[in-house]
Structures are given as C-alpha cells and as structure tokens.
Scaffold this motif. Structure first.
Motif, PDB file in Angstrom:
ATOM      1  N   VAL A 179       0.821  -1.214   0.000  1.00  0.00           N
ATOM      2  CA  VAL A 179       0.000   0.000   0.000  1.00  0.00           C
ATOM      3  C   VAL A 179       0.855   1.264   0.000  1.00  0.00           C
ATOM      4  N   GLY A 180       2.012   1.204   0.650  1.00  0.00           N
ATOM      5  CA  GLY A 180       2.880   2.379   0.667  1.00  0.00           C
ATOM      6  C   GLY A 180       3.379   2.749  -0.714  1.00  0.00           C
ATOM      7  N   LEU A 181       3.697   1.738  -1.514  1.00  0.00           N
ATOM      8  CA  LEU A 181       4.164   1.994  -2.876  1.00  0.00           C
ATOM      9  C   LEU A 181       3.032   2.573  -3.726  1.00  0.00           C
ATOM     10  N   LEU A 182       1.833   2.005  -3.604  1.00  0.00           N
ATOM     11  CA  LEU A 182       0.701   2.516  -4.371  1.00  0.00           C
ATOM     12  C   LEU A 182       0.399   3.967  -4.005  1.00  0.00           C
ATOM     13  N   ALA A 183       0.455   4.278  -2.715  1.00  0.00           N
ATOM     14  CA  ALA A 183       0.189   5.651  -2.281  1.00  0.00           C
ATOM     15  C   ALA A 183       1.270   6.598  -2.797  1.00  0.00           C
ATOM     16  N   ALA A 476      -0.538  11.201   1.111  1.00  0.00           N
ATOM     17  CA  ALA A 476       0.036   9.890   0.812  1.00  0.00           C
ATOM     18  C   ALA A 476      -0.130   8.937   1.990  1.00  0.00           C
ATOM     19  N   ARG A 477       0.085   9.450   3.196  1.00  0.00           N
ATOM     20  CA  ARG A 477      -0.066   8.593   4.386  1.00  0.00           C
ATOM     21  C   ARG A 477      -1.519   8.185   4.562  1.00  0.00           C
ATOM     22  N   TRP A 478      -2.436   9.143   4.331  1.00  0.00           N
ATOM     23  CA  TRP A 478      -3.860   8.815   4.419  1.00  0.00           C
ATOM     24  C   TRP A 478      -4.226   7.740   3.397  1.00  0.00           C
ATOM     25  N   LEU A 479      -3.736   7.887   2.165  1.00  0.00           N
ATOM     26  CA  LEU A 479      -4.090   6.919   1.125  1.00  0.00           C
ATOM     27  C   LEU A 479      -3.543   5.540   1.455  1.00  0.00           C
ATOM     28  N   ALA A 480      -2.323   5.458   1.984  1.00  0.00           N
ATOM     29  CA  ALA A 480      -1.765   4.157   2.348  1.00  0.00           C
ATOM     30  C   ALA A 480      -2.634   3.474   3.400  1.00  0.00           C
ATOM     31  N   SER A 481      -3.098   4.269   4.386  1.00  0.00           N
ATOM     32  CA  SER A 481      -3.964   3.702   5.418  1.00  0.00           C
ATOM     33  C   SER A 481      -5.277   3.210   4.827  1.00  0.00           C
ATOM     34  N   VAL A 482      -5.857   3.991   3.910  1.00  0.00           N
ATOM     35  CA  VAL A 482      -7.138   3.629   3.321  1.00  0.00           C
ATOM     36  C   VAL A 482      -7.001   2.393   2.435  1.00  0.00           C
TER      37      VAL A 482
END
Length: 506
Positions: A179-183, A476-482
């Motif tokens: 998820v971190g890479l995708l974000a 980016a951090r929010w998107l990784a969490s989502v």
C-alpha cells in the motif's frame, strides 16, 4: 421448463405466487442491467484496445505518445477491473514475465502463524512441512524496501491436512505493490504532477524496475477502488448550505487527430465558515456548459459563491441563491489602478480593503458573533460603497476601464452584499481558487489528460487528496492507510475511510 408457469398450475397460495413472481421479475431486471453494463464495458474495452494499438497512436511523438500510452493502459486496467466485478468470480490470470524484486533491497519479514497449533478437525498437533513466501514491494520517500510475508504451513499427520494463515485481501490481490508503494505512485502522479514515465525513471535510479505499463495498471485499479469514496465525498458536500464553485480549463487529447481539445475541471468547495471538516470535490467535464454544474448539484438548494460566468445563471433561476465574489470586484479596480494609477480605482481599493479588515476581525468568531460584527461595521461600509459607486458611475467616462469596473460591481451588487446578512456566508471565492491553483500549476507538467475517463479518475483522486490537505492530513499517508483498510471495510463504514481528521484511527 418455465418455472413460473409450473408454479401457477399448482395449488400454491396466490399471495405467495405473487411474491415469487415479483422477486423473479426483480432478479431478471438486475440481470438485464448487469448484462447491459458488461456489454457496454466490453465495447469500451475493445475501443481502447483499438486506440492503444491502432494507427491513431502513431500520430503522436515523443512525450505526447508516452503520456497517451500510459493513460490508455490505465484506462484498460480500470475497465478490466470493472468487468471482473460484473462477471462471475473466476481466478485472476497470472501475468507472465514479472521480474524478481532486487535481492539487495532490505527485507522486513512478517510471520503469519495459524491461530492454533492443533488440527481443527481432530485436535492433533500440527507439524511444519514448509512455508509459503510472497513478497510485496513498498517504499518510503527515496527508499525502496520489500515486505517478506512468510506463512508457515503445518500438516496434521492423522488427517493428512495442511493448515496455514490466510492471505489478507488487498486492493490488488496477489500483486507485488504494497500500500505504501501505491500511495507513493498516486502522490507522485496527482500531487507532484509527474507522468508515469518519470516515476519509472525515479525507481530505475535505485535499481527497481517499474514498467510504465505496470504503473498504469496500478493507477487504473486504484482509481476504481477509490471512486466510491469520491462519490460519497460529493454526497456529503451537497449537504452543506454554502458552496464555492469555479472551473479551470484543461487540455484533453483527441487520439484520432493527435491534437488536444478543451475540457474543464469544475471545483466545488464547502463554505469556509461551515461546521465540520472542509471538503473539495472536482468534477471533470468535456465542456464549460452550465448544465454540468446543474447536474452535479442535482436538487441542492443553498448559497453558491461564483464568479460572473453566464453558465451559472440558469442554475440560480432554479433555486440556489447567488453570492458574488468581492475579490473579483477588487481585481478589476486593481487592474485599472495598475495600468493608469486612477484615483477612482485607488479609492475603490481603499473601501474594499476596509471591508476585508472587518472580516479579519471576525476570523476567530463564531457565526452569531460574526453576524453582529458584520451588521455593525460591514453593512454601513457596504451602504457607503454602493452610494459611492452610483455617484462615480455618473462621473466617469462611459466605456473607460474605470466605468467597466464600476458597472461590474453594481451589476453584481445584490449578490455581493448578501454575505453581510449572515454569520456563515463567505466574502469571496478565494478558498476554491486556492484549491484549484496547484492543479493549474501542474498542468505545465502533465500537459493534457489522455481521455475523458482519465480526467474523471484524476478528478476523483484529486478530490480526496485536496480534501486531505484541507484537513491537515498527509495525503500519501492517508491513502496508504485507506488502501490497507479498504478491501475489508464494509460499505456502511465508508465515512471512516474519508480524508477527515482522525479517519486513519477509526
């Protein structure tokens, strides 16, 4: 055999038969709707494949062709994802030729043990017979690393069964990206306005092969996954009593000609004095027709802050109350003063500055207190400004720049002074213009959108990112969490995934 006719010939209760017939008709309608959507998506998929691999793409050169190819590849992946959601479940085909992740990257191992070391059938002790190892590529800013997932496999000798921890669901099932890479990729593309080929180059500098076609596929699938969140954001936005609206032109590629044409990104923002977390929603459309604003707002009735664009006029005839932007009025006098040093324009700027000074005094007040301040100070100032404008209109030369600025202010006056009769209405449209500005700057990088679908996808992701920024979140951090929570989150909890404060903790 016609089951309904057979049931009708039996002694079944008529009321029950009617219920069965109604249920059957409902199911038939759902199947017909699903078949229609599958057919539409199949035709769209065939069209994009023709565009991607046909002669039309040969008309593009250099960076234009790179941007065109990545957009179409992303659209193809998104359409395939939607088709898979409509068609009966079937195993996802494995993609051949995936390169192994670089061995020199650091590994973070996650061991996933079964909940119990006893066999679930007979209670005997499980014996480890091997491990299922999968790897996901992740990234921190300027640092790639690999998550190494190890799932020991245990066997029960008496039952001859094998037990291992389940693989958790993901936005891209069985995919390489964490998820971190995708974000990070989404943030690079939609916040830093980097085309995918530049992201490919950034990864290549660290020895990580990320093909543009792979990046395009991931972005397409992310867009499909996030669309329900963007739709929900628009629903919540329309619950506000006051909205800001504006639009900015973008270029959309016309693959058949190798040229571009005008499209528009419409922006809608919640009122700056409204309660609750602020929201910004972008709506991508292929024209500037006012019908797009009416379609987006639906049956919304509230106060809408806009510029003097004629496309909104029909909208106000149907219900919403118009608010005029004082900053636009000021801008016209500023231009006159900058060009000629007009003392009349200077006086207008002084009077407008006094109104903004009152707003500064009320910045930290609650709505009732702000209303009192506006009625005591802003309303008299507006009355004086209006009288001065009427007197000036008779004194200046008709057709001059000063006269045009005065006429514009007087034409907008009823909508302009409306804010002072409320403690929650805004004085200008600057909040939504500030939200659009980063995208306007980014257009110099990405040049154009490759298709209408790409524009809609960008608008949805930009809406979520911009709202996250308005609420003080790292997008980016929010998107990784989502992306981590999205595959297992029920629809009833979609609000907990939105980019509002503390949403990452829900």
């Amino acid at each position: 055999m016609d089951l309904l006719n057979e049931l009708a010939r039996t002694d079944i209760d008529p009321a029950l038969l009617a219920q069965v017939q109604a249920l059957f008709a409902q199911q038939q309608a759902k199947l017909a709707e699903k078949d229609f959507k599958i057919t539409a998506l199949t035709h769209e998929l065939a069209y994009y494949r023709r565009v991607r691999f046909g002669k039309a793409s040969e008309a593009l050169v250099g960076e234009q062709r790179l941007l065109f190819e990545e957009t179409v590849d992303t659209d193809l992946a998104a359409i395939e994802e939607e088709l898979e959601g409509q068609a009966p479940a079937k195993p996802r085909r494995k993609r051949a030729g995936r390169q192994p992740l670089p061995p020199e990257l650091p590994r973070i191992e996650h061991r996933h043990e079964p909940e119990s070391c006893q066999c679930g059938q007979c209670g005997a002790e499980l014996v480890k017979i091997g491990e299922d190892v999968s790897e996901q590529l992740d990234v921190e800013p300027a640092r790639f690393f690999v998550h190494r997932h190890i799932r020991p496999q245990y066997a029960c000798r008496p039952c001859q069964t094998v037990t291992a921890a389940l693989i958790p669901p993901a936005v891209i099932d069985g995919g390489m990206p964490a998820v971190g890479l995708l974000a990070w990729i989404a943030a690079c593309k939609y916040l830093d306005h980097l085309p995918l080929y530049r992201i490919e180059q950034i990864a290549a500098r660290q020895g990580v092969p990320l093909a543009r076609s792979t990046l395009a596929e991931w972005i397409g699938r992310i867009g499909v996954a996030l669309q329900p969140l963007a739709d929900r954001l628009a629903e919540l936005l329309r619950q506000h009593d006051c909205l800001h609206a504006d639009e900015t032109p973008v270029r959309q590629l016309d693959p058949g000609s190798g040229k571009t044409r005008h499209a528009y990104l419409w922006a809608y923002r919640s009122g700056v004095h409204d309660g609750g977390p602020p929201i910004i929603v972008f709506d991508y459309q292929t024209s500037r027709a006012g019908a797009h604003a009416r379609a987006f707002l639906q049956d919304w009735r509230g106060h809408l802050m806009v510029d003097d664009y004629a496309g909104y006029k029909a909208l106000f005839a149907g219900g919403p109350t118009e608010l005029a932007c004082l900053a636009h009025i000021r801008r016209k006098f500023f231009d006159v003063h900058a060009a000629s040093g007009s003392p009349v324009a200077e006086e207008a700027l002084r009077r407008i500055a006094a109104l903004y000074a009152i707003e500064q005094q009320g910045a930290g007040l609650d709505p009732p207190q702000r209303l009192v301040l506006r009625q005591q100070l802003a309303m008299p100032g507006l009355v004086e400004l209006h009288a001065w404008l009427l007197a000036t209109q008779r004194a200046v030369a008709v057709g001059s720049g000063t006269a045009k600025a005065v006429d514009h202010a007087l034409k907008r006056w009823p909508a302009l002074e409306r804010y002072a009769s409320s403690g929650t209405l805004p004085i200008d449209n600057n909040p939504v213009e500030n939200a659009i500005r980063p995208i306007a700057i980014g257009k110099k990088n990405w040049l154009f959108t490759g298709s209408e679908r790409a524009g809609r996808r960008a608008a949805a992701i930009q809406s979520l990112f911009a709202t996250a920024k308005l609420n003080g979140l790292d997008p980016a951090r929010w998107l990784a969490s989502v992306l981590e929570r999205l595959p297992t989150g029920p629809n009833s909890q979609i609000d907990s995934l939105l980019p509002f404060p503390d949403s990452t903790q829900r």
